[in-house]
Design a protein around this motif. Structure first.
Motif, PDB file in Angstrom:
ATOM      1  N   ASN A  31      80.887  45.568  21.602  1.00  0.00           N
ATOM      2  CA  ASN A  31      79.991  44.446  21.840  1.00  0.00           C
ATOM      3  C   ASN A  31      78.524  44.835  21.790  1.00  0.00           C
ATOM      4  OD1 ASN A  31      82.155  42.751  22.207  1.00  0.00           O
ATOM      5  ND2 ASN A  31      82.025  42.716  24.434  1.00  0.00           N
ATOM      6  N   TYR A  32      78.235  46.136  21.743  1.00  0.00           N
ATOM      7  CA  TYR A  32      76.879  46.617  21.923  1.00  0.00           C
ATOM      8  C   TYR A  32      76.294  47.219  20.661  1.00  0.00           C
ATOM      9  CZ  TYR A  32      77.567  46.043  26.911  1.00  0.00           C
ATOM     10  OH  TYR A  32      77.799  45.513  28.145  1.00  0.00           O
ATOM     11  N   GLY A  33      74.999  46.912  20.455  1.00  0.00           N
ATOM     12  CA  GLY A  33      74.225  47.708  19.533  1.00  0.00           C
ATOM     13  C   GLY A  33      73.871  49.014  20.225  1.00  0.00           C
ATOM     14  N   MET A  34      73.714  50.060  19.447  1.00  0.00           N
ATOM     15  CA  MET A  34      73.487  51.387  20.003  1.00  0.00           C
ATOM     16  C   MET A  34      72.256  52.016  19.373  1.00  0.00           C
ATOM     17  SD  MET A  34      75.996  51.750  22.153  1.00  0.00           S
ATOM     18  CE  MET A  34      75.888  53.506  22.507  1.00  0.00           C
ATOM     19  N   GLY A  35      71.671  52.952  20.095  1.00  0.00           N
ATOM     20  CA  GLY A  35      70.503  53.630  19.557  1.00  0.00           C
ATOM     21  C   GLY A  35      70.401  55.057  20.052  1.00  0.00           C
ATOM     22  N   SER A  52      74.014  48.615  14.460  1.00  0.00           N
ATOM     23  CA  SER A  52      74.540  47.358  14.974  1.00  0.00           C
ATOM     24  C   SER A  52      75.957  47.541  15.501  1.00  0.00           C
ATOM     25  CB  SER A  52      74.534  46.304  13.868  1.00  0.00           C
ATOM     26  OG  SER A  52      75.355  46.721  12.789  1.00  0.00           O
ATOM     27  N   TRP A  53      76.465  46.484  16.168  1.00  0.00           N
ATOM     28  CA  TRP A  53      77.777  46.608  16.795  1.00  0.00           C
ATOM     29  C   TRP A  53      78.861  46.919  15.780  1.00  0.00           C
ATOM     30  CZ3 TRP A  53      81.821  43.513  15.367  1.00  0.00           C
ATOM     31  CH2 TRP A  53      81.505  42.389  14.618  1.00  0.00           C
ATOM     32  N   SER A  54      78.736  46.398  14.568  1.00  0.00           N
ATOM     33  CA  SER A  54      79.754  46.615  13.544  1.00  0.00           C
ATOM     34  C   SER A  54      79.526  47.893  12.747  1.00  0.00           C
ATOM     35  CB  SER A  54      79.762  45.435  12.580  1.00  0.00           C
ATOM     36  OG  SER A  54      78.559  45.423  11.833  1.00  0.00           O
ATOM     37  N   PRO A 100      72.265  44.745  23.876  1.00  0.00           N
ATOM     38  CA  PRO A 100      72.946  43.588  23.284  1.00  0.00           C
ATOM     39  C   PRO A 100      73.013  43.628  21.757  1.00  0.00           C
ATOM     40  CG  PRO A 100      71.486  42.880  25.028  1.00  0.00           C
ATOM     41  CD  PRO A 100      71.214  44.344  24.806  1.00  0.00           C
ATOM     42  N   VAL A 101      71.922  44.076  21.119  1.00  0.00           N
ATOM     43  CA  VAL A 101      71.913  44.114  19.659  1.00  0.00           C
ATOM     44  C   VAL A 101      71.381  45.424  19.103  1.00  0.00           C
ATOM     45  CG1 VAL A 101      71.776  41.630  19.328  1.00  0.00           C
ATOM     46  CG2 VAL A 101      69.678  42.962  19.569  1.00  0.00           C
ATOM     47  N   GLY A 102      70.891  46.321  19.974  1.00  0.00           N
ATOM     48  CA  GLY A 102      70.201  47.511  19.497  1.00  0.00           C
ATOM     49  C   GLY A 102      68.735  47.195  19.282  1.00  0.00           C
ATOM     50  N   GLY A 103      68.051  47.979  18.472  1.00  0.00           N
ATOM     51  CA  GLY A 103      66.642  47.760  18.215  1.00  0.00           C
ATOM     52  C   GLY A 103      65.854  49.035  18.293  1.00  0.00           C
TER      53      GLY A 103
END
Length: 122
Positions: A31-35, A52-54, A100-103
């Motif tokens: 469910n999470y964006g990662m960085g 991104s999550w995918s 939530p989405v990364g960045g």
């Protein structure tokens, strides 16, 4: 809550490679964006890469573009940072983070790992 644990840091010579891993536990990882971020002594924590999550979208800081690759394996709740052609200026503590989405900004992430040290000698 999401718990993040980084590993894979170490000491290498300039031009060498390392692969960092970050294992997540807790809420649904996919469910999470990662960085990945890094912090050198006396400097602010800075953005390195995000995914991104995918895994379908990635973005890199200019300083690492073409040398570092971020990836994820949602089945293993793990993200990776493959670092090639390392330079002394890459020396820092590397942190993974979940949001939530990364960045590219620190405030976009809710959860942080404890960090792993990367040291690159000339």
């Amino acid at each position: 809550q999401v718990q993040l644990v980084e590993s894979g840091g170490g000491s290498v010579q300039s031009g060498g490679s390392l692969r960092l891993s970050c294992v997540a536990s807790g809420r649904t990882f996919s469910n999470y964006g990662m960085g990945w971020f890094r912090q050198a002594p006396g400097k602010e924590r800075e953005f390195v890469a995000t995914i991104s999550w995918s895994g379908g979208m990635t973005y890199y800081a200019d300083s690492v573009k073409g040398r570092f690759t971020i990836s994820r394996d949602n089945a293993k709740n793990t993200i990776y940072l493959q670092m090639n052609t390392l330079k002394p200026e890459d020396t820092a503590v590397y942190y993974c983070a979940a949001g939530p989405v990364g960045g590219t900004m620190r405030y976009e992430y809710d959860y942080w790992g404890q960090g792993t040290q990367v040291t690159v000698s000339a």
